[in-house]
Design a protein around this motif. Structure first.
Motif, mmCIF file in Angstrom:
data_model
loop_
_atom_site.group_PDB
_atom_site.id
_atom_site.type_symbol
_atom_site.label_atom_id
_atom_site.label_comp_id
_atom_site.label_asym_id
_atom_site.label_seq_id
_atom_site.Cartn_x
_atom_site.Cartn_y
_atom_site.Cartn_z
ATOM 1 N N LYS A 37 0.847 -1.194 0.000
ATOM 2 C CA LYS A 37 0.000 0.000 0.000
ATOM 3 C C LYS A 37 0.879 1.240 0.000
ATOM 4 N N THR A 38 0.243 2.395 -0.245
ATOM 5 C CA THR A 38 0.966 3.646 -0.058
ATOM 6 C C THR A 38 1.276 3.797 1.429
ATOM 7 N N LYS A 39 2.283 4.568 1.740
ATOM 8 C CA LYS A 39 2.651 4.752 3.147
ATOM 9 C C LYS A 39 1.552 5.486 3.924
ATOM 10 N N ASP A 40 0.767 6.310 3.246
ATOM 11 C CA ASP A 40 -0.380 6.940 3.917
ATOM 12 C C ASP A 40 -1.393 5.888 4.341
ATOM 13 N N ASP A 41 -1.654 4.925 3.464
ATOM 14 C CA ASP A 41 -2.598 3.862 3.799
ATOM 15 C C ASP A 41 -2.023 2.934 4.871
ATOM 16 N N VAL A 42 -0.732 2.673 4.806
ATOM 17 C CA VAL A 42 -0.085 1.861 5.844
ATOM 18 C C VAL A 42 -0.205 2.561 7.198
ATOM 19 N N ALA A 43 -0.024 3.878 7.193
ATOM 20 C CA ALA A 43 -0.162 4.651 8.437
ATOM 21 C C ALA A 43 -1.572 4.501 9.008
ATOM 22 N N ARG A 44 -2.577 4.483 8.140
ATOM 23 C CA ARG A 44 -3.961 4.304 8.612
ATOM 24 C C ARG A 44 -4.132 2.938 9.275
ATOM 25 N N ASP A 45 -3.521 1.909 8.694
ATOM 26 C CA ASP A 45 -3.616 0.570 9.287
ATOM 27 C C ASP A 45 -2.951 0.528 10.660
ATOM 28 N N ILE A 46 -1.778 1.132 10.776
ATOM 29 C CA ILE A 46 -1.056 1.142 12.054
ATOM 30 C C ILE A 46 -1.839 1.925 13.105
ATOM 31 N N CYS A 47 -2.367 3.083 12.705
ATOM 32 C CA CYS A 47 -3.118 3.921 13.657
ATOM 33 C C CYS A 47 -4.444 3.273 14.044
ATOM 34 N N ALA A 48 -5.044 2.522 13.121
ATOM 35 C CA ALA A 48 -6.281 1.798 13.447
ATOM 36 C C ALA A 48 -6.019 0.764 14.539
ATOM 37 N N LYS A 49 -4.843 0.148 14.492
ATOM 38 C CA LYS A 49 -4.465 -0.813 15.534
ATOM 39 C C LYS A 49 -4.319 -0.114 16.888
ATOM 40 N N ILE A 50 -3.751 1.083 16.885
ATOM 41 C CA ILE A 50 -3.608 1.851 18.128
ATOM 42 C C ILE A 50 -4.973 2.229 18.681
ATOM 43 N N VAL A 51 -5.857 2.701 17.805
ATOM 44 C CA VAL A 51 -7.227 3.053 18.236
ATOM 45 C C VAL A 51 -7.921 1.826 18.832
ATOM 46 N N GLU A 52 -7.738 0.680 18.202
ATOM 47 C CA GLU A 52 -8.354 -0.567 18.685
ATOM 48 C C GLU A 52 -7.855 -0.924 20.093
ATOM 49 N N LEU A 53 -6.539 -0.786 20.315
ATOM 50 C CA LEU A 53 -5.981 -1.109 21.623
ATOM 51 C C LEU A 53 -6.536 -0.182 22.701
ATOM 52 N N ILE A 54 -6.628 1.109 22.386
ATOM 53 C CA ILE A 54 -7.147 2.075 23.370
ATOM 54 C C ILE A 54 -8.624 1.831 23.632
ATOM 55 N N LYS A 55 -9.371 1.549 22.569
ATOM 56 C CA LYS A 55 -10.816 1.281 22.704
ATOM 57 C C LYS A 55 -11.052 0.049 23.562
ATOM 58 N N ASN A 56 -10.315 -1.026 23.321
ATOM 59 C CA ASN A 56 -10.492 -2.266 24.090
ATOM 60 C C ASN A 56 -10.116 -2.070 25.557
#
Length: 399
Positions: A377-396
């Motif tokens: 993916k583009t690095k912008d899209d990769v950044a979204r995937d990484i940040c989505a994981k962070i959001v998931e950890l905080i939400k859980n």
């Protein structure tokens, strides 16, 4: 951000010029829709020049015969601002009356709508106006409160449209407060480090900083307060709220990280930090004299390991592993040794991944050794995937 700016017939319409300039300066793409009466106060040509987009007033453009698709525009916008919002337009918004293009776009809009009233004191205070405002707020629209001051009638009181700077501050603060990482402090590292040999030479690597900057920008878009510690890099953050700290060496990066780590909810260490640095640094440029030349090196402090030791309960620590062999084995070893919550693995053997590329191919491995493999993916899209994981950890964590 894609902004639909609606302008109504009001003496305050002149402020729209400054509002557009501020929105464009912030990086927004602005499309202006005016009521026919608004063009009596400020010309579409002025607003078109400032927004760098055609200004729409009517359903049809007489010069071209083209139909201005209000539904398409309503779907296009990330946010709609009606400023100034006259008493007449506020009444139409409350009643769903659709007799001009601006109202058609408003009724078609799927994005959040903000409105900044502008009218005389008695009109503002009138029960009908206040009931209309309450009604359109009940629809989910957001009021940008008017100020108090001298009005066009000569009266002094409420009804004066908020100043453009106030509208911008209100808009961005409100949007940020609704994001999943609102008020969360994040620390990101990016780029290489340069370890000096003499005043003109250094030991470094090919990292451009693109991945780290993309992560910092994405975190900011999600509402976080982001501090970006960057080694030497030509990259520029696309988000004005990102606080950038420039460093050169691994030691300087360590100091900057330690100063900002304790308050950070998450730290994403994407920088390519030197593992070794010269024992001594020549004070003058080293001249080419001998056939051979050797440099004594010593280990730098392992920043990621240091932060892992200091990590407090609830903090999230993310590392990167750029590998050339035994990729998963090395990544898992790093994940466990350095007390990480997850590690982002990429390999130089993957086509399109690695330093200076605009794309990346990653695998995320978490503490439970659950592996998620992503496509190139583009690095912008990769950044979204990484940040989505962070959001998931905080939400859980908060469930």
């Amino acid at each position: 951000m894609k902004v639909i700016l609606g302008i109504c017939g009001s003496i305050a319409a002149y402020k729209a010029a400054t509002l557009i300039r501020l929105l464009v300066k912030s990086g927004a793409d602005v499309r202006v829709v005016m009521t026919p009466d608004a063009s009596n106060f400020i010309t579409p040509l002025t607003l078109s020049t400032l927004s760098k987009n055609p200004v729409l007033v009517d359903y049809f453009t007489p010069e071209t015969g083209e139909w201005n698709n209000h539904v398409e525009l309503g779907l296009w916008g990330d946010v709609m601002i009606i400023a100034p919002a006259s008493a007449n337009t506020i009444a139409k918004m409350a009643g769903g009356l659709c007799d001009n293009l601006l109202m058609a776009v408003y009724l078609s809009a799927k994005c959040p709508v903000y409105f900044a009233p502008a009218m005389d004191l008695d009109m503002w205070k009138h029960t009908a106006t206040q009931e209309n405002i309450d009604k359109i707020r009940s629809f989910g629209n957001t009021l940008i409160p008017p100020g108090t001051g001298e009005l066009a009638s000569g009266l002094h009181g409420e009804g004066r449209m908020a100043e453009p700077e106030e509208i911008i501050d209100f808009l961005f603060s409100d949007i940020k407060s609704k994001q999943p990482l609102a008020n969360q402090k994040m620390l990101v590292t990016a780029g290489p480090t340069y370890e000096a040999i003499d005043p003109v030479r250094f030991i470094g690597n090919h990292s451009s900083g693109k991945m780290g900057f993309a992560i910092a920008d994405e975190l900011a878009k999600l509402g976080a307060d982001v501090t970006l510690v960057s080694g030497p890099s030509a990259q520029i953050s696309g988000e004005h709220s990102v606080k950038r700290i420039n460093v050169t060496s691994a030691a300087e990066m360590l100091d900057a990280c330690l100063q900002n780590y304790s308050n950070a909810k998450a730290c994403i260490m994407s920088a390519a930090v030197a593992d070794y640095t010269p024992v001594t640094v020549a004070q003058q440029k080293i001249k080419k004299k001998e056939d051979g030349f050797s440099i004594d090196l010593k280990k730098t402090t392992d920043i990621l390991n240091e932060l892992g030791r200091k990590k407090s309960t609830g903090q999230i620590l993310v590392g990167f592993a750029l590998e050339t062999n035994d990729e998963e084995i090395n990544a898992i070893d790093k994940l466990q040794r350095k007390n990480l919550d997850f590690i982002v693995l990429n390999s130089l053997s993957d086509e399109g991944a690695g330093f200076k590329k605009d794309t990346n191919k990653i695998t995320i491995i978490d503490k439970a050794l659950v592996k998620t493999v992503y496509d190139l993916k583009t690095k912008d899209d990769v950044a979204r995937d990484i940040c989505a994981k962070i959001v998931e950890l905080i939400k859980n964590e908060n469930i």
